[in-house]
Scaffold this motif. Structure first.
Motif, PDB file in Angstrom:
ATOM      1  N   ALA A 212       0.817  -1.215   0.000  1.00 16.56           N
ATOM      2  CA  ALA A 212       0.000   0.000   0.000  1.00 16.56           C
ATOM      3  C   ALA A 212       0.852   1.267   0.000  1.00 16.56           C
ATOM      4  O   ALA A 212       0.372   2.337  -0.343  1.00 16.56           O
ATOM      5  N   LEU A 213       2.130   1.168   0.358  1.00 17.29           N
ATOM      6  CA  LEU A 213       2.989   2.352   0.429  1.00 17.29           C
ATOM      7  C   LEU A 213       3.133   3.094  -0.896  1.00 17.29           C
ATOM      8  O   LEU A 213       3.031   4.317  -0.916  1.00 17.29           O
ATOM      9  N   PRO A 214       3.358   2.421  -2.022  1.00 16.85           N
ATOM     10  CA  PRO A 214       3.459   3.166  -3.279  1.00 16.85           C
ATOM     11  C   PRO A 214       2.172   3.925  -3.617  1.00 16.85           C
ATOM     12  O   PRO A 214       2.236   5.046  -4.116  1.00 16.85           O
ATOM     13  N   ALA A 215       1.036   3.348  -3.334  1.00 11.78           N
ATOM     14  CA  ALA A 215      -0.228   4.036  -3.596  1.00 11.78           C
ATOM     15  C   ALA A 215      -0.364   5.262  -2.721  1.00 11.78           C
ATOM     16  O   ALA A 215      -0.802   6.321  -3.172  1.00 11.78           O
TER      17      ALA A 215
ATOM     18  N   GLU B 260       1.957  12.637  -3.731  1.00 13.28           N
ATOM     19  CA  GLU B 260       2.585  13.391  -4.821  1.00 13.28           C
ATOM     20  C   GLU B 260       1.537  14.107  -5.657  1.00 13.28           C
ATOM     21  O   GLU B 260       1.742  15.246  -6.067  1.00 13.28           O
ATOM     22  N   ASN B 261       0.413  13.447  -5.918  1.00 14.50           N
ATOM     23  CA  ASN B 261      -0.666  14.078  -6.678  1.00 14.50           C
ATOM     24  C   ASN B 261      -1.234  15.279  -5.928  1.00 14.50           C
ATOM     25  O   ASN B 261      -1.507  16.316  -6.524  1.00 14.50           O
ATOM     26  N   LEU B 262      -1.407  15.135  -4.628  1.00 16.93           N
ATOM     27  CA  LEU B 262      -1.908  16.228  -3.812  1.00 16.93           C
ATOM     28  C   LEU B 262      -0.903  17.376  -3.789  1.00 16.93           C
ATOM     29  O   LEU B 262      -1.265  18.540  -3.949  1.00 16.93           O
ATOM     30  N   GLU B 263       0.362  17.051  -3.624  1.00 10.56           N
ATOM     31  CA  GLU B 263       1.413  18.067  -3.606  1.00 10.56           C
ATOM     32  C   GLU B 263       1.441  18.827  -4.930  1.00 10.56           C
ATOM     33  O   GLU B 263       1.536  20.058  -4.961  1.00 10.56           O
TER      34      GLU B 263
ATOM     35  N   LYS C 229       0.601  22.870  -5.468  1.00  9.88           N
ATOM     36  CA  LYS C 229       1.559  23.769  -6.116  1.00  9.88           C
ATOM     37  C   LYS C 229       0.910  24.464  -7.310  1.00  9.88           C
ATOM     38  O   LYS C 229       1.070  25.664  -7.496  1.00  9.88           O
ATOM     39  N   GLU C 230       0.191  23.690  -8.096  1.00 13.81           N
ATOM     40  CA  GLU C 230      -0.468  24.244  -9.266  1.00 13.81           C
ATOM     41  C   GLU C 230      -1.475  25.319  -8.854  1.00 13.81           C
ATOM     42  O   GLU C 230      -1.533  26.394  -9.458  1.00 13.81           O
TER      43      GLU C 230
END
Length: 97
Positions: free
Chosen positions: A16-19, A25-28, A32-33
């Protein structure tokens, strides 16, 4: 039996760690965007009637703006507020309606 259960639980957690990392990363990236778009709205005095997508496409379609946006995003990722601010301030504001 407990050892087998613990081993299976450990494998499930590790898988589950990679997910979880990808979600972070998607949230980060999204945060930023959104910060960049908010700062572009302020820098160029763009009203809320102009969509985020329109701002994104106009600035990224211009080659010089695109490079400055990438520089700003990199500076933001590295926590370099000075370079980030300088990059945003160098952007020329397009006529958007």
């Amino acid at each position: 039996m407990n050892t087998v259960t613990a081993a299976i639980a450990s494998l499930l957690l590790v898988s589950a760690l990679p997910a979880a990392a990808a979600a972070y990363e998607n949230l980060e990236y999204a945060l930023k965007e959104q910060k960049i778009i908010t700062d572009l709205r302020t820098h160029c005095t763009l009203g809320n009637s102009i969509s985020d997508e329109k701002i994104r496409s106009v600035f990224l379609s211009n080659e010089s703006s695109h490079a400055l946006i990438l520089a700003a995003a990199d500076a933001l990722s590295m926590g370099n507020q000075q370079v980030y601010t300088e990059s945003v301030e160098q952007l020329q504001c397009p006529d958007m309606k």
